[in-house]
Design a protein around this motif. Structure first.
Motif, PDB file in Angstrom:
ATOM      1  N   ASN A   5      -1.190  -5.302   7.668  1.00 32.93           N
ATOM      2  CA  ASN A   5      -0.965  -5.484   6.236  1.00 32.93           C
ATOM      3  C   ASN A   5       0.521  -5.683   5.925  1.00 32.93           C
ATOM      4  OD1 ASN A   5      -2.095  -5.727   3.693  1.00 32.93           O
ATOM      5  ND2 ASN A   5      -1.700  -3.586   3.174  1.00 32.93           N
ATOM      6  N   HIS A   6       1.372  -4.852   6.537  1.00 32.77           N
ATOM      7  CA  HIS A   6       2.815  -4.984   6.290  1.00 32.77           C
ATOM      8  C   HIS A   6       3.322  -6.322   6.821  1.00 32.77           C
ATOM      9  CE1 HIS A   6       2.371  -0.868   5.262  1.00 32.77           C
ATOM     10  NE2 HIS A   6       2.145  -0.486   6.498  1.00 32.77           N
ATOM     11  N   ALA A  13       7.170   4.359   3.493  1.00 32.71           N
ATOM     12  CA  ALA A  13       8.086   3.832   4.507  1.00 32.71           C
ATOM     13  C   ALA A  13       9.291   3.173   3.854  1.00 32.71           C
ATOM     14  CB  ALA A  13       7.346   2.823   5.393  1.00 32.71           C
ATOM     15  N   ALA A  21       7.565  -2.161   7.130  1.00 29.94           N
ATOM     16  CA  ALA A  21       7.714  -1.547   5.807  1.00 29.94           C
ATOM     17  C   ALA A  21       9.023  -0.749   5.708  1.00 29.94           C
ATOM     18  CB  ALA A  21       6.513  -0.650   5.501  1.00 29.94           C
ATOM     19  N   PHE A  22       9.379  -0.045   6.756  1.00 30.19           N
ATOM     20  CA  PHE A  22      10.675   0.652   6.786  1.00 30.19           C
ATOM     21  C   PHE A  22      11.814  -0.362   6.687  1.00 30.19           C
ATOM     22  CE2 PHE A  22       8.210   4.218   8.402  1.00 30.19           C
ATOM     23  CZ  PHE A  22       8.951   5.344   8.111  1.00 30.19           C
ATOM     24  N   THR A  26       7.044   5.191  12.441  1.00 30.55           N
ATOM     25  CA  THR A  26       5.650   5.543  12.709  1.00 30.55           C
ATOM     26  C   THR A  26       4.869   4.286  13.139  1.00 30.55           C
ATOM     27  OG1 THR A  26       5.384   5.355  10.326  1.00 30.55           O
ATOM     28  CG2 THR A  26       5.478   7.562  11.226  1.00 30.55           C
ATOM     29  N   ASP A  31       0.849  -1.185   0.000  1.00 35.28           N
ATOM     30  CA  ASP A  31       0.000   0.000   0.000  1.00 35.28           C
ATOM     31  C   ASP A  31       0.893   1.246   0.000  1.00 35.28           C
ATOM     32  OD1 ASP A  31       0.905   0.330   2.641  1.00 35.28           O
ATOM     33  OD2 ASP A  31      -0.847  -0.649   3.488  1.00 35.28           O
ATOM     34  N   ARG A  47       4.345   0.798  11.014  1.00 33.05           N
ATOM     35  CA  ARG A  47       5.082   0.759   9.745  1.00 33.05           C
ATOM     36  C   ARG A  47       6.491   0.211   9.849  1.00 33.05           C
ATOM     37  NH1 ARG A  47       0.275   0.883   8.288  1.00 33.05           N
ATOM     38  NH2 ARG A  47      -0.799   2.651   9.192  1.00 33.05           N
ATOM     39  N   LEU A  75       1.196   3.539   2.331  1.00 33.39           N
ATOM     40  CA  LEU A  75       1.883   3.775   3.604  1.00 33.39           C
ATOM     41  C   LEU A  75       3.208   3.024   3.607  1.00 33.39           C
ATOM     42  CD1 LEU A  75      -1.430   3.102   4.232  1.00 33.39           C
ATOM     43  CD2 LEU A  75      -0.742   4.325   6.260  1.00 33.39           C
ATOM     44  N   GLY A  76       3.145   1.778   3.140  1.00 32.45           N
ATOM     45  CA  GLY A  76       4.353   0.970   3.046  1.00 32.45           C
ATOM     46  C   GLY A  76       5.320   1.508   2.003  1.00 32.45           C
TER      47      GLY A  76
END
Lengths: 387, 278
Positions: B112-113, A71, B83-84, B77, A65, B80, A67-68
């Motif tokens: 989700n991540h 990031a 994802a980072f 955040t 998505d 997340r 947001l990912g």
């Protein structure tokens, strides 16, 4: 104020789409990491990079998505790569929190927003300039931003390079605002020889790791940047932090951090602002427009001049920080100002703000938000009305 | 390097930041410090260098962990972190990327991540400090708060089903999935070592005690009571498999619950680069 460089490139012309030009600009600027999520009308940027990046040993990842995506590009930049994502209105909204994180943590990266009609899912394939204020104020908190606004395919290329340069130089995310029409339009452009490009890279620390302070302030408010994995171990947090990067609640340290974010933009306006004036020397009617609307306006100005009307155009290439001083100077002598934009009036308030003290100004709005472009005829009609 | 098992404090001190002001933010009785100690001992035991380790976290009590340790550390955040970490690992696959996250951070806002990191099987280690509650915001229900348990946002008892983090990770495709507790420190250290060295996405669900925000609302008001629960109500996988069905009720399985050698994302991308460049 720096002026726009004329096209003095020497190679043969290529037919290119705006989204393709962004890709070319990004690769020429040194992009090696793209994380993104598909969304019309920016999708071609992701598609082309998925094919191009592995060829140069770069990295492409289709994240789950937006947001990912945001990031992932911040993470990649922290690990030393020049990184970018591309999206459109709704995706841009989803990225805002992490754009704020990149601001706060001073991580360079580039976010392309090929704008579409909104609010919500809106008009996925129609142009709109509705995200000007989202680019400026989309994240929570209080900080400046850098956003660039091209009006041609060549400029999509050039301003993408510039976005990377400013991101690296000022350690900040940079937003490239585009119009849907530019993303999908094709023009024949001449690309510069690569050795003529001015590419800026982040400044590495010049002290041993144990002396390194990730956010050390200096007169230009820009700190050298080490990458993870290079022996400079440090902490990055979105919490308000001190020069070492550790969270702080000390009043003077909070203030210093906030001032640093603000001042690194405010004190470097000469370097950041790009603006174009077109027939403004003696213009009585001035049009203020950005992106695709400025192209219609240029045509309208030409037609008006042919009729003997003294019309001119002011066009910001840097939309944020808003070019206060230059707009004020350029609009000083004209009696009427038409602000033309594809929204219900976001730019006009900025123009009014910076010219409010000038005497005898008449403001006229030309706003269209039905998914169609403003045509040269419409602008010419307005010029004739208000002259 | 030899592992000095008799002087665990000294091992930990090697990795703490001398320029970071202590004390830490955690409440008395919290399990986060124990888990951090286990992580550091695992790193020491494996002989990993400080420079090759990146520790990434999200938001929450456990996510404050990276600030105290002398690695490349990133506090991101809410939700997340993974994802980072994906961006970091993919940008530089040489970096040993460890995500510290809580049950709320990883499976609610970051769900989700989490599932996509497992699906992608990217070579990061995700340590989920699972205290069944949102501790930092004062005790709200999380996706692992079991039905009937109390939280400030479940004052009459939770009615939603709770996630089994390990089953979620296995279903989503992680290569290494394990569970341990803050009580079982040696087991935790050994599982961390295995997870750090595993090529692929490794997930460890670490049951920890939060006497302040969870325990006091759920008849386990001291850390001792909660650790005792961890000791008595959890059971190693091998033992669990042997006991009859009727004795399994209420028991939580520990140990390695899944391990495979499926394709890892960054390695697959490297192959793709080589194929494209040929």
């Amino acid at each position: 104020m720096s002026t726009v460089k004329k096209n003095n490139y020497t190679k043969t012309p290529v037919l290119m789409q705006g989204n393709e030009a962004v890709v070319q600009g990004a690769l020429d600027a040194g992009l090696t990491f793209f994380g993104g999520y598909p969304i019309t009308p920016s999708t071609e940027i992701a598609e082309i990079l998925s094919a191009e990046l592995p060829k140069i040993g770069g990295r492409f990842i289709q994240m789950e998505d937006e947001l990912g995506s945001m990031a992932s590009i911040i993470g990649a930049s922290i690990a030393g790569r020049k990184s970018m994502t591309a999206t459109s209105g709704p995706g841009f909204s989803l990225m805002q929190e992490n754009i704020g994180f990149a601001m706060m943590t001073e991580v360079p990266c580039v976010v392309v927003n090929v704008q579409r009609g909104g609010p919500s899912t809106g008009l996925p394939t129609s142009p709109s300039q509705g995200d000007l204020m989202q680019a400026r104020w989309g994240t929570h908190g209080d900080h400046p931003v850098i956003a660039l606004y091209p009006d041609s395919i060549l400029e999509c290329y050039a301003l993408t390079i510039r976005a990377f340069n400013l991101a690296e130089k000022y350690r900040t995310p940079v937003i490239l605002l585009m119009d849907e029409v530019l993303g999908h339009m094709r023009e024949s452009i001449i690309l510069p020889p690569k050795d003529q490009l001015n590419i800026i890279n982040r400044i590495p620390p010049n002290v041993p790791p144990e002396w390194y302070r990730h956010y050390k302030n200096n007169p230009k408010y820009i700190s050298p940047l080490a990458n993870f994995g290079e022996g400079y171990r440090f902490h990055i947090t979105g919490l308000t932090h001190d020069e070492k990067g550790f969270p702080t609640q000390k009043l003077d340290e909070i203030q210093a951090k906030m001032d640093k974010l603000q001042n690194k933009i405010k004190d470097n306006l000469d370097d950041l602002i790009q603006i174009e004036d077109f027939y403004m020397e003696d213009a009585e009617v001035a049009i203020f427009a950005a992106g695709i609307v400025a192209r219609s306006a240029k045509e309208a100005v030409k037609q008006a001049r042919a009729k003997g009307i003294k019309a001119g155009l002011v066009r910001p290439l840097t939309i944020w920080p808003f070019p206060d001083h230059d707009v004020e100077t350029m609009l000083e002598t004209s009696k009427s100002i038409i602000v033309a934009e594809l929204n219900q009036g976001q730019m006009i308030n900025e123009v009014k703000r910076v010219t409010s003290h000038l005497p005898h100004k008449k403001f006229h709005k030309l706003q269209k938000y039905n998914g169609e472009l403003i045509t040269p005829e419409e602008i010419l009609k307005k010029i004739t009305e208000v002259k | 390097m030899k592992y000095h098992k008799n002087i665990p404090q000294k091992v930990i001190h090697r990795y703490l930041r001398h320029d970071k002001k202590f004390p830490h933010v955690w409440c008395p009785g919290c399990g986060n410090g124990t888990v951090l100690g286990d992580i550091l001992r695992a790193i020491y035991h494996l002989g990993l260098t400080k420079d090759e380790i990146v520790m990434v976290s999200g938001i929450g009590c456990s996510s404050r962990m990276p600030v105290y340790v002398d690695f490349n550390t990133l506090h991101t955040t809410h939700g997340r972190a993974i994802a980072f970490a994906t961006g970091i690992k993919f940008a530089n696959p040489k970096l040993k990327t460890i995500v510290i996250t809580g049950d709320g951070d990883a499976t609610a806002i970051g769900g989700n991540h989490f599932i996509h990191a497992c699906r992608r099987n990217i070579d990061i280690t995700i340590i989920i400090i699972n205290n069944n509650i949102y501790g930092m915001t004062g005790g709200q229900a999380s996706p692992t708060t079991a039905p009937g348990k109390f939280a400030t946002t479940a004052p009459y008892g939770a009615i939603e089903s709770n996630f089994d983090i390990c089953n979620l990770a296995i279903g989503a495709g992680a290569s290494f999935v394990a569970r341990t507790t803050a009580f079982h420190t040696t087991e935790a250290r050994k599982l961390f070592e295995k997870a750090f060295m595993k090529k692929g996405c490794s997930v460890i669900d670490v049951i920890t005690q939060c006497p302040v925000a969870y325990g006091k609302r759920n008849n386990l008001s001291t850390a001792v009571q909660m650790l005792k629960w961890q000791k008595e109500q959890t059971i190693p996988k091998a033992a669990y498999d042997k006991i009859p069905e009727e004795k399994r009720k209420g028991k939580v399985i520990r140990g390695i619950l899944h391990e495979d050698d499926k394709n890892e994302f960054t390695a697959e991308y490297q192959k793709l680069i080589e194929k494209v460049q040929k």
